[in-house]
Design an enzyme around this catalytic site. Sequence first.
Site, PDB file in Angstrom:
ATOM      1  CG  MET A  73       1.507  -0.869   8.757  1.00 50.40           C
ATOM      2  SD  MET A  73       2.391  -2.415   8.957  1.00 50.40           S
ATOM      3  CE  MET A  73       2.599  -2.917   7.263  1.00 50.40           C
ATOM      4  CG  HIS A 128      -0.624   3.725  -1.509  1.00 52.80           C
ATOM      5  ND1 HIS A 128      -1.968   3.421  -1.438  1.00 52.80           N
ATOM      6  CD2 HIS A 128       0.014   2.698  -0.894  1.00 52.80           C
ATOM      7  CE1 HIS A 128      -2.135   2.265  -0.844  1.00 52.80           C
ATOM      8  NE2 HIS A 128      -0.944   1.797  -0.475  1.00 52.80           N
ATOM      9  CG  HIS A 135      -2.601   4.555   2.837  1.00 51.08           C
ATOM     10  ND1 HIS A 135      -1.462   4.334   2.107  1.00 51.08           N
ATOM     11  CD2 HIS A 135      -2.679   3.549   3.739  1.00 51.08           C
ATOM     12  CE1 HIS A 135      -0.852   3.249   2.561  1.00 51.08           C
ATOM     13  NE2 HIS A 135      -1.569   2.747   3.544  1.00 51.08           N
ATOM     14  CD  GLN A 158       0.910  -5.654  10.408  1.00 50.20           C
ATOM     15  OE1 GLN A 158       0.309  -5.056  11.285  1.00 50.20           O
ATOM     16  NE2 GLN A 158       0.529  -5.587   9.136  1.00 50.20           N
ATOM     17  CD  GLN A 207     -12.849  -6.557  -0.612  1.00 48.15           C
ATOM     18  OE1 GLN A 207     -13.451  -6.218   0.405  1.00 48.15           O
ATOM     19  NE2 GLN A 207     -12.786  -7.819  -1.019  1.00 48.15           N
ATOM     20  CD  GLN A 210      -5.155  -5.471   7.526  1.00 46.21           C
ATOM     21  OE1 GLN A 210      -4.025  -5.793   7.864  1.00 46.21           O
ATOM     22  NE2 GLN A 210      -5.402  -4.327   6.910  1.00 46.21           N
TER      23      GLN A 210
HETATM   24  O1  PAF Z   1      -3.097  -2.698   6.502  1.00 49.30           O
HETATM   25  C1  PAF Z   1      -2.196  -2.187   7.204  1.00 49.30           C
HETATM   26  O2  PAF Z   1      -1.554  -1.206   6.820  1.00 49.30           O
HETATM   27  C2  PAF Z   1      -1.855  -2.822   8.548  1.00 49.30           C
HETATM   28  O3  PAF Z   1      -2.022  -4.202   8.516  1.00 49.30           O
HETATM   29  C3  PAF Z   1      -2.631  -2.208   9.715  1.00 49.30           C
HETATM   30  C4  PAF Z   1      -4.122  -2.418   9.578  1.00 49.30           C
HETATM   31  C5  PAF Z   1      -2.331  -0.708   9.789  1.00 49.30           C
HETATM   32  C6  PAF Z   1      -2.184  -2.856  11.030  1.00 49.30           C
HETATM   33  O4  PAF Z   1      -0.822  -2.685  11.240  1.00 49.30           O
END
Ligand code: PAF
Length: 279
Positions: free
Chosen positions: A27, A31, A34, A58, A145, A150
């Site tokens: 999203m 940082h 990612h 979400q 993790q 998720q």
């Molecule tokens: O973890 C996230 O940043 C979000 O939940 C994702 C997996 C990109 C889905 O929008």
Amino acid sequence: MIIVSTLPELRRARARIIGSLGLVPTMGYLHRGHLSLLQAAREQNEHVAVSIFVNPTQFGADEDLEDYPRDIERDLAALEAEGVDLVWTPDNAEVYPRGYQTCVTVEQLTRGLEGARRPRHMRGVTTVVTKLLIAFTPERAYFGQKDAQQAYVVRRLVADLGLPVEVVVCPTIREPDGLALSSRNAYLNTEQRRAATVLFRALSAARAAFAKGQRDGDELRALMEDIVAAEPLAAPEYISVADLETLQELQQLPEQALASMAVRIGAAALIDNMVLGKA
Ligand code: PAF
């Protein structure tokens, strides 16, 4: 690096990629967490793709969709520096066409934890992740993790729908004092940032107690609750010790379990977790 915004552009760019593709869905407001996913994707694939999309479905009505931190220019510069091949930055209408009414729901695994705290959240995640996996058709997709539920839910949906992708779950990246990296850490002021280490402290205490032989779920939850309660700026939303497969709360722990929590500190609802027992 190819940057596209529409779905037809993405499909054309994807078709030109020969060799294995790793996808890192994000999203944005990237940082080091990612970047660790990108590095894993690069090690395991010939090409790496990233999506940047603040997925509205979400977020609950009273959540931080509008305030969610965004910095697309900085993100694109970071992705270019990381040697990413393809980036998709769709707008809402591209992902959710006018009149859309199709969602993907994973049933039991989404009922507790984040699913209970944020009623629409998990369905929004599973729907957008399914759309991303269909749009990119990657060989592998990378999740942290830190968002354990998720990641496990995505694994379930990939298995249930028979999607031809490997879900790779990468370790949580932490600040030196233990705070898990999150885009939402940007909401914290200095005092709140100090208080935010309470999640790591509580989870570490549970892990230490488990290592010493504590197998009583209620005792472990109480231990974490006491540590969080001692931090005046922290308001717990849930504190859990759950089964790694089903995410159901445990009374008596087996060899492994998932300790996790959501704690509100100021405007930030922070989540973190640790697996108890050997991986
Ligand atoms: O973890 C996230 O940043 C979000 O939940 C994702 C997996 C990109 C889905 O929008």
